[in-house]
Enzyme design. Sequence first.
Site, PDB file in Angstrom:
ATOM      1  N   CYS A  66      -5.276   0.566   6.010  1.00 38.05           N
ATOM      2  CA  CYS A  66      -5.699   2.497   6.022  1.00 38.05           C
ATOM      3  C   CYS A  66      -6.764   2.714   5.434  1.00 38.05           C
ATOM      4  O   CYS A  66      -6.670   3.946   4.650  1.00 38.05           O
ATOM      5  CB  CYS A  66      -4.273   2.871   6.397  1.00 38.05           C
ATOM      6  SG  CYS A  66      -4.477   2.949   3.654  1.00 38.05           S
ATOM      7  N   CYS A  68      -7.662  -1.018   1.748  1.00 36.92           N
ATOM      8  CA  CYS A  68      -6.207  -2.146   2.487  1.00 36.92           C
ATOM      9  C   CYS A  68      -7.676  -1.450   3.761  1.00 36.92           C
ATOM     10  O   CYS A  68      -8.086  -0.743   4.106  1.00 36.92           O
ATOM     11  CB  CYS A  68      -5.748  -0.678   2.841  1.00 36.92           C
ATOM     12  SG  CYS A  68      -4.108  -1.058   3.511  1.00 36.92           S
ATOM     13  N   CYS A 124      -8.856  -5.526  -9.875  1.00 35.68           N
ATOM     14  CA  CYS A 124      -8.549  -4.620 -10.869  1.00 35.68           C
ATOM     15  C   CYS A 124      -8.011  -2.693 -10.488  1.00 35.68           C
ATOM     16  O   CYS A 124      -8.765  -2.232 -10.299  1.00 35.68           O
ATOM     17  CB  CYS A 124      -8.952  -4.342 -11.708  1.00 35.68           C
ATOM     18  SG  CYS A 124      -9.020  -2.782 -13.069  1.00 35.68           S
ATOM     19  N   CYS A 126       0.656   3.528   3.606  1.00 33.77           N
ATOM     20  CA  CYS A 126       0.945   2.393   5.005  1.00 33.77           C
ATOM     21  C   CYS A 126       2.048   1.531   4.870  1.00 33.77           C
ATOM     22  O   CYS A 126       2.170   0.744   6.160  1.00 33.77           O
ATOM     23  CB  CYS A 126      -0.610   2.280   6.048  1.00 33.77           C
ATOM     24  SG  CYS A 126      -1.320   0.620   5.333  1.00 33.77           S
ATOM     25  N   CYS A 148       1.049  -1.038  -0.330  1.00 33.11           N
ATOM     26  CA  CYS A 148       0.228  -0.027   0.008  1.00 33.11           C
ATOM     27  C   CYS A 148       0.854   1.313   0.516  1.00 33.11           C
ATOM     28  O   CYS A 148       2.085   1.487   0.940  1.00 33.11           O
ATOM     29  CB  CYS A 148      -0.584  -0.076   1.025  1.00 33.11           C
ATOM     30  SG  CYS A 148      -2.210   1.674   1.480  1.00 33.11           S
TER      31      CYS A 148
END
Length: 205
Positions: free
Chosen positions: A173, A170, A193, A124, A121
Amino acid sequence: MFETDLDHEGAHEGATNLRCRAFLASAAAAIGGLALWQWKKPAVLNATPVARPEPKDVTIVLFSDSGQRLKKVQIAKVIKTADEWRKQLPPGVFDITRNADTEIAFTGKYWNLHDTGIYRCICCDNALFDSATKFESGTGWPSFWAPIAPENVSEIRDTTFGMVRIAVACTECDAHLGHVFDDGPEPTHLRYCMNSAALRFAKQT
Ligand SMILES: [Zn+2]
């Protein structure tokens, strides 16, 4: 605070009236306080916060950059205000990850990347996808048939733009990552995607 109210009232009101006002004020405060006390606990648990939600623990799986599964951990969710995210992220990345924007196909840096490693991510550093599940979707967005661990992403029904889609975020976060569709390859038939801008590739060394 109560003293100040009394002084303020006293400057304008008679003594009798003042006592009456003071009694009413304290009674109202007591009732208000009691109601607040009784009401506060479930309200906090049920609240849907807007600006800065209450701290919350989430369960994710940690991975090394070489893709090795390390351990499942319970950690505090990463919570920042829009201003804090804006300071941390480039404008395009902020729009995609925090406002669910989508990058233009074939413009991101990972749709055509074939290196071995994991995708984290951008907000984070939570591990999200392994290059072993990346496939050529022809869409111009990096596409995967599974997340690196189901715990690490969350899926949310998205009805924007007149479509019913499943948005992927995510877990750590709440960054918007992209969408998942059911037209992917074996073995899951899923197609995650993703926006390149929401990811940071960690190359296996
Ligand atoms: Zn994240």
